[in-house]
Motif scaffolding. Structure first.
Motif, PDB file in Angstrom:
ATOM      1  N   PRO A  96       0.802  -1.234   0.000  1.00  0.00           N
ATOM      2  CA  PRO A  96       0.000   0.000   0.000  1.00  0.00           C
ATOM      3  C   PRO A  96       0.830   1.276   0.000  1.00  0.00           C
ATOM      4  N   TYR A  97       1.900   1.313   0.794  1.00  0.00           N
ATOM      5  CA  TYR A  97       2.711   2.540   0.843  1.00  0.00           C
ATOM      6  C   TYR A  97       3.330   2.834  -0.519  1.00  0.00           C
ATOM      7  N   ALA A  98       3.906   1.846  -1.137  1.00  0.00           N
ATOM      8  CA  ALA A  98       4.507   2.040  -2.458  1.00  0.00           C
ATOM      9  C   ALA A  98       3.446   2.343  -3.499  1.00  0.00           C
ATOM     10  N   LEU A  99       2.287   1.708  -3.377  1.00  0.00           N
ATOM     11  CA  LEU A  99       1.192   1.963  -4.318  1.00  0.00           C
ATOM     12  C   LEU A  99       0.810   3.438  -4.312  1.00  0.00           C
ATOM     13  N   TRP A 100       0.681   4.004  -3.104  1.00  0.00           N
ATOM     14  CA  TRP A 100       0.255   5.403  -3.006  1.00  0.00           C
ATOM     15  C   TRP A 100       1.368   6.372  -3.364  1.00  0.00           C
ATOM     16  N   THR A 101       2.572   6.129  -2.877  1.00  0.00           N
ATOM     17  CA  THR A 101       3.651   7.103  -3.067  1.00  0.00           C
ATOM     18  C   THR A 101       4.293   7.038  -4.445  1.00  0.00           C
ATOM     19  N   ARG A 102       4.257   5.886  -5.105  1.00  0.00           N
ATOM     20  CA  ARG A 102       4.946   5.730  -6.389  1.00  0.00           C
ATOM     21  C   ARG A 102       4.011   5.714  -7.595  1.00  0.00           C
ATOM     22  N   VAL A 103       2.744   5.390  -7.355  1.00  0.00           N
ATOM     23  CA  VAL A 103       1.834   5.246  -8.491  1.00  0.00           C
ATOM     24  C   VAL A 103       0.689   6.251  -8.427  1.00  0.00           C
ATOM     25  N   VAL A 104      -0.058   6.256  -7.321  1.00  0.00           N
ATOM     26  CA  VAL A 104      -1.300   7.033  -7.261  1.00  0.00           C
ATOM     27  C   VAL A 104      -1.029   8.534  -7.098  1.00  0.00           C
ATOM     28  N   LEU A 105      -0.351   8.904  -6.023  1.00  0.00           N
ATOM     29  CA  LEU A 105      -0.184  10.341  -5.740  1.00  0.00           C
ATOM     30  C   LEU A 105       0.606  11.083  -6.824  1.00  0.00           C
ATOM     31  N   PRO A 106       1.685  10.522  -7.382  1.00  0.00           N
ATOM     32  CA  PRO A 106       2.373  11.248  -8.464  1.00  0.00           C
ATOM     33  C   PRO A 106       1.466  11.576  -9.643  1.00  0.00           C
ATOM     34  N   GLN A 107       0.460  10.729  -9.927  1.00  0.00           N
ATOM     35  CA  GLN A 107      -0.466  11.010 -11.025  1.00  0.00           C
ATOM     36  C   GLN A 107      -1.636  11.889 -10.582  1.00  0.00           C
ATOM     37  N   ALA A 108      -2.022  11.777  -9.321  1.00  0.00           N
ATOM     38  CA  ALA A 108      -3.195  12.511  -8.840  1.00  0.00           C
ATOM     39  C   ALA A 108      -2.873  13.958  -8.486  1.00  0.00           C
ATOM     40  N   LEU A 109      -1.647  14.237  -8.058  1.00  0.00           N
ATOM     41  CA  LEU A 109      -1.333  15.577  -7.551  1.00  0.00           C
ATOM     42  C   LEU A 109      -1.297  16.666  -8.626  1.00  0.00           C
ATOM     43  N   PRO A 110      -0.681  16.450  -9.803  1.00  0.00           N
ATOM     44  CA  PRO A 110      -0.623  17.557 -10.772  1.00  0.00           C
ATOM     45  C   PRO A 110      -1.966  18.168 -11.133  1.00  0.00           C
ATOM     46  N   PRO A 111      -3.035  17.385 -11.406  1.00  0.00           N
ATOM     47  CA  PRO A 111      -4.323  18.027 -11.706  1.00  0.00           C
ATOM     48  C   PRO A 111      -4.922  18.774 -10.522  1.00  0.00           C
ATOM     49  N   MET A 112      -4.429  18.491  -9.318  1.00  0.00           N
ATOM     50  CA  MET A 112      -4.979  19.160  -8.140  1.00  0.00           C
ATOM     51  C   MET A 112      -4.407  20.563  -7.939  1.00  0.00           C
ATOM     52  N   ILE A 113      -3.271  20.842  -8.544  1.00  0.00           N
ATOM     53  CA  ILE A 113      -2.561  22.080  -8.225  1.00  0.00           C
ATOM     54  C   ILE A 113      -3.395  23.329  -8.530  1.00  0.00           C
ATOM     55  N   PRO A 114      -4.071  23.430  -9.703  1.00  0.00           N
ATOM     56  CA  PRO A 114      -4.883  24.638  -9.937  1.00  0.00           C
ATOM     57  C   PRO A 114      -5.982  24.856  -8.904  1.00  0.00           C
ATOM     58  N   PRO A 115      -6.816  23.840  -8.572  1.00  0.00           N
ATOM     59  CA  PRO A 115      -7.826  24.100  -7.541  1.00  0.00           C
ATOM     60  C   PRO A 115      -7.219  24.370  -6.178  1.00  0.00           C
ATOM     61  N   LEU A 116      -6.095  23.751  -5.868  1.00  0.00           N
ATOM     62  CA  LEU A 116      -5.441  24.043  -4.591  1.00  0.00           C
ATOM     63  C   LEU A 116      -4.959  25.491  -4.553  1.00  0.00           C
ATOM     64  N   GLY A 117      -4.482  25.986  -5.704  1.00  0.00           N
ATOM     65  CA  GLY A 117      -4.095  27.391  -5.777  1.00  0.00           C
ATOM     66  C   GLY A 117      -5.270  28.315  -5.528  1.00  0.00           C
ATOM     67  N   ASN A 118      -6.430  27.953  -6.045  1.00  0.00           N
ATOM     68  CA  ASN A 118      -7.627  28.761  -5.805  1.00  0.00           C
ATOM     69  C   ASN A 118      -8.022  28.747  -4.333  1.00  0.00           C
ATOM     70  N   PHE A 119      -7.858  27.594  -3.665  1.00  0.00           N
ATOM     71  CA  PHE A 119      -8.148  27.541  -2.236  1.00  0.00           C
ATOM     72  C   PHE A 119      -7.163  28.394  -1.441  1.00  0.00           C
ATOM     73  N   LEU A 120      -5.921  28.452  -1.894  1.00  0.00           N
ATOM     74  CA  LEU A 120      -4.933  29.298  -1.220  1.00  0.00           C
ATOM     75  C   LEU A 120      -5.351  30.762  -1.282  1.00  0.00           C
ATOM     76  N   ILE A 121      -5.821  31.201  -2.443  1.00  0.00           N
ATOM     77  CA  ILE A 121      -6.292  32.583  -2.585  1.00  0.00           C
ATOM     78  C   ILE A 121      -7.519  32.812  -1.708  1.00  0.00           C
ATOM     79  N   GLY A 122      -8.433  31.848  -1.714  1.00  0.00           N
ATOM     80  CA  GLY A 122      -9.620  31.976  -0.873  1.00  0.00           C
ATOM     81  C   GLY A 122      -9.268  32.032   0.602  1.00  0.00           C
ATOM     82  N   LEU A 123      -8.277  31.253   1.009  1.00  0.00           N
ATOM     83  CA  LEU A 123      -7.838  31.265   2.402  1.00  0.00           C
ATOM     84  C   LEU A 123      -7.252  32.619   2.771  1.00  0.00           C
TER      85      LEU A 123
END
Length: 222
Positions: free
Chosen positions: A128-155
Motif C-alpha cells: 500500500p505505501y509504495a502503491l500510493w507514493t509511487r503510483v497514485v499520488l504522483p499522477q493525482a497531484l498535478p491536476p490538483m494544483i490549480p484548484p489548490l491554488g484557488n483555495f490558497l487565494i480563498g484562504l
C-alpha cells in the motif's frame, strides 16, 4: 478628506499586519493540505468507523461558519483548559476548516487515476505505501494544483476574520489605526487595496500554473 500623508504614516503598521496575514495564510494552508489528505485517505479506508468519522468531520466543518469555529476555539475551549495563542488559533481553525474542502480536491484527483494503474500496481505486488507514493499520488497531484491554488487565494481572503480573535493581521491593524485616530478612509482603503493586490498577484501565478498543466496534459495526450 483622504490624506496621503496620513496614509504614508500608517503604512508600516499595515505592512506588519500583512506579514501576519501571510503567516496565517501559509500556516493554515500547510495544515489544510495535511488534514485534507488524511481525510481523503480516511474516506477510502476499509474501516467503517474511520470513514464515518471523516464524513462527519467534513460535514461539520463545511456546515458551520469559520467565524463560529474561531470564537469556539478561542473563547469557549479555554473554559475547559484548552488554550492557544491568538495566531495559533487562527492557523488551526483555518487549516481544519479549509482542509475539509481540500479533501474533496484530493478525492477527485485520486478518483481520476485510471483503474488500469491501480490494477497494474497490484499485479506487480506493490504494498500500500509504495502503491500510493509511487503510483497514485504522483499522477493525482498535478491536476490538483490549480484548484489548490484557488483555495490558497480563498484562504488569504478569509484571514480578516482573525481580527475577531485579536489577531493583528492587516485588517486588525487597520482596525487599530481607525480606533486610535477615528480616521477610517485611509486604513480601510489601504487594507483593501493591499489585499486586492496580493490576491491578484496570487491569481496570476495560479493561472500560469493552470496553463502550464493544461499544456502538459495536452502534450501527454498527443
Amino acid at each position: 478628506m483622504f490624506s496621503f500623508e496620513f496614509l504614508i504614516r500608517i503604512l508600516p503598521d499595515l505592512l506588519r499586519g500583512l506579514v501576519v496575514t501571510v503567516e496565517a495564510t501559509l500556516g493554515g494552508f500547510a495544515l489544510a493540505l495535511i488534514v485534507g489528505l488524511a481525510l481523503a485517505l480516511g474516506r477510502r479506508s476499509g474501516v467503517k468507523a474511520l470513514r464515518l468519522f471523516c464524513d462527519g468531520y467534513i460535514a461539520l466543518m463545511r456546515c458551520t461558519p469559520l467565524l463560529v469555529q474561531l470564537y469556539f476555539v478561542f473563547y469557549v475551549l479555554p473554559s475547559y483548559g484548552i488554550r492557544f495563542p491568538a495566531l495559533m488559533t487562527g492557523i488551526l481553525c483555518l487549516g481544519l476548516h479549509i482542509g475539509a474542502y481540500i479533501a474533496e480536491v484530493y478525492r477527485a484527483g485520486i478518483d481520476g487515476v485510471p483503474d488500469g494503474q491501480w490494477e497494474a500496481a497490484r499485479a506487480l505486488g506493490l504494498k500500500p505505501y509504495a502503491l500510493w507514493t509511487r503510483v497514485v499520488l504522483p499522477q493525482a497531484l498535478p491536476p490538483m494544483i490549480p484548484p489548490l491554488g484557488n483555495f490558497l487565494i480563498g484562504l488569504f481572503k478569509e484571514t480578516p476574520l482573525l481580527a475577531a480573535i485579536t489577531v493583528v493581521d492587516i485588517f486588525g491593524a487597520a482596525n487599530n489605526v481607525a480606533g486610535l485616530t477615528y480616521r477610517y478612509n485611509e486604513p480601510y482603503t489601504a487594507a483593501a487595496v493591499i489585499l486586492l493586490a496580493v490576491s491578484l498577484i496570487a491569481a496570476y501565478f495560479v493561472r500560469k500554473l493552470e496553463r502550464r498543466f493544461d499544456r502538459t496534459a495536452l502534450g501527454k495526450s498527443g
